[in-house]
Design a protein around this motif. Structure first.
Motif, short mmCIF file in Angstrom:
data_model
loop_
_atom_site.label_atom_id
_atom_site.label_comp_id
_atom_site.label_asym_id
_atom_site.label_seq_id
_atom_site.Cartn_x
_atom_site.Cartn_y
_atom_site.Cartn_z
N ASP A 129 0.30 1.35 1.46
CA ASP A 129 0.35 2.05 0.18
C ASP A 129 -0.88 1.64 -0.65
OD1 ASP A 129 0.79 2.78 -2.47
OD2 ASP A 129 2.94 2.35 -2.40
N ARG A 130 -1.82 2.53 -0.71
CA ARG A 130 -3.12 2.24 -1.34
C ARG A 130 -2.97 1.77 -2.79
NH1 ARG A 130 -8.15 3.46 -0.07
NH2 ARG A 130 -9.58 3.98 -1.74
N ALA A 131 -2.12 2.46 -3.54
CA ALA A 131 -1.95 2.11 -4.96
C ALA A 131 -1.32 0.73 -5.10
CB ALA A 131 -1.10 3.17 -5.67
N ALA A 132 -0.36 0.43 -4.22
CA ALA A 132 0.30 -0.88 -4.28
C ALA A 132 -0.69 -2.00 -3.93
CB ALA A 132 1.48 -0.91 -3.31
N GLU A 139 -3.98 -1.89 -4.38
CA GLU A 139 -4.87 -2.01 -5.56
C GLU A 139 -4.21 -2.86 -6.63
OE1 GLU A 139 -7.79 -1.13 -6.74
OE2 GLU A 139 -8.59 -0.04 -5.02
N ALA A 140 -2.94 -2.58 -6.90
CA ALA A 140 -2.21 -3.31 -7.94
C ALA A 140 -2.09 -4.79 -7.56
CB ALA A 140 -0.84 -2.69 -8.15
N ARG A 178 -5.36 -6.57 -8.23
CA ARG A 178 -5.55 -6.79 -9.67
C ARG A 178 -4.68 -7.97 -10.13
NH1 ARG A 178 -8.67 -3.01 -8.37
NH2 ARG A 178 -9.66 -4.92 -7.67
N ASN A 217 -7.26 -0.29 3.19
CA ASN A 217 -6.85 -0.34 1.78
C ASN A 217 -7.24 -1.67 1.14
OD1 ASN A 217 -5.73 2.21 1.93
ND2 ASN A 217 -3.66 1.47 2.37
N ALA A 248 -10.13 -2.46 -1.73
CA ALA A 248 -9.69 -3.01 -3.03
C ALA A 248 -10.47 -4.26 -3.42
CB ALA A 248 -8.19 -3.31 -2.97
#
Ligand code: NAP
Length: 244
Positions: free
Chosen positions: A63-66, A68-69, A72, A117, A121
């Motif tokens: 999960d790319r967004a996960a 990235e998060a 961060r 991913n 990131a």
């Protein structure tokens, strides 16, 4: 080793041993997990109790967004990531003609897409500071054929291709990309094979035993260290001589 490390799939098995060894070597460690939260949190707490820095962060690497998060979160808690170990992976035995779209896509999304991913990131910071180290965990089955594990073996061979090409692309920025290809390592992943098969695999291994997660952690720690400063694009087969 003065780095912030992200180890994917570090709640159990090989990833856990890698996180422990890197923490022992002085890295601050982000312990990624998917389902085994308690084990990941307990490892982070154990590292902190020994005076180290560690956090556990849940993310499905597919999960790319996960992802990235997660990166961060790691940055905010520990500082920018300059050491990434792409360890999270799934395996399974199935005949090629029976693989469904869903299974095929999941192997690719986790084992190969997860690495992509995570690399994308952490890369902006590595490129900015012109410093970084990436270690991908492939497999002996990415170096030679594996009957009934075609999808898995494809992803592991692809990680070797990724390692070599990315190493060339990132070398001018002093970012090293290397790969460890473990042999048969005694973790949860291989228990489905059964004790009899595991005994045969140990006998087939020239050094006469199954590998331990620590065997792989030592190889990763070497690539991550300054002693590997002139190594990039390499595949280290940590397999007791299985592939020679
Ligand atoms: P394992 O015991 O099955 O552990 C797998 C780890 O990956 C767990 O921490 C799991 O987290 C995590 N994980 C799985 N899917 C994930 C996802 N989508 N997102 C984030 N984390 C995920 O496996 P292992 O034996 O330690 O293997 C680790 C790596 O080494 C894999 O890439 C594997 O292919 C490779 N390898 C293993 C062997 C071997 O013989 N064991 C040989 C060659 C290569 P949760 O438990 O929290 O879900």
């Amino acid at each position: 080793m003065n780095r912030v490390a992200l180890v994917t799939g570090a709640s159990r098995g090989i990833g856990r041993a890698i996180a422990e060894e890197l923490a022992e070597a002085g890295c601050a460690v982000c312990i990624n997990y998917l389902e085994h939260r308690a084990q990941a949190e307990e490892l982070a707490e154990a590292i902190r109790s020994r005076g180290g820095s560690a956090i556990a962060v849940r993310a499905d690497v597919a999960d790319r967004a996960a992802v990235e998060a997660m990166v961060r979160t790691a940055e905010a808690a520990l500082g920018p990531v300059t050491l990434l170990v792409n360890n999270a992976g799934i395996a399974g035995q199935i005949q090629f003609q029976d693989i469904t779209d869903e299974q095929w896509n999941r192997y690719l999304a986790v084992n190969l897409g997860g690495a992509r991913n995570a690399i994308q990131a952490v890369l902006p910071h590595m490129l900015h500071v012109k410093d970084g180290c990436i270690v991908n965990i492939s497999s002996i089955w990415g170096l030679r054929g594996a009957s009934c594990e075609v999808a898995y073996a494809c992803t592991k061979a692809a990680l070797i291709g990724l390692t070599r090409s990315l190493a060339l692309e990132l070398a001018p920025s002093h970012i090293r990309v290397n790969c460890v290809a473990p042999g048969v390592i005694n973790t949860d992943m291989v228990q489905v094979l059964g004790q009899e098969t595991l005994r045969e695999l140990a006998e087939e291994t020239p050094l006469g035993r199954l590998g331990t997660p620590e065997d792989i952690a030592h190889a990763v720690a070497f690539f991550a260290s300054d002693r590997a400063d002139f190594l990039t694009g390499q595949v280290l087969s940590a397999d007791g001589g299985f592939i020679v």
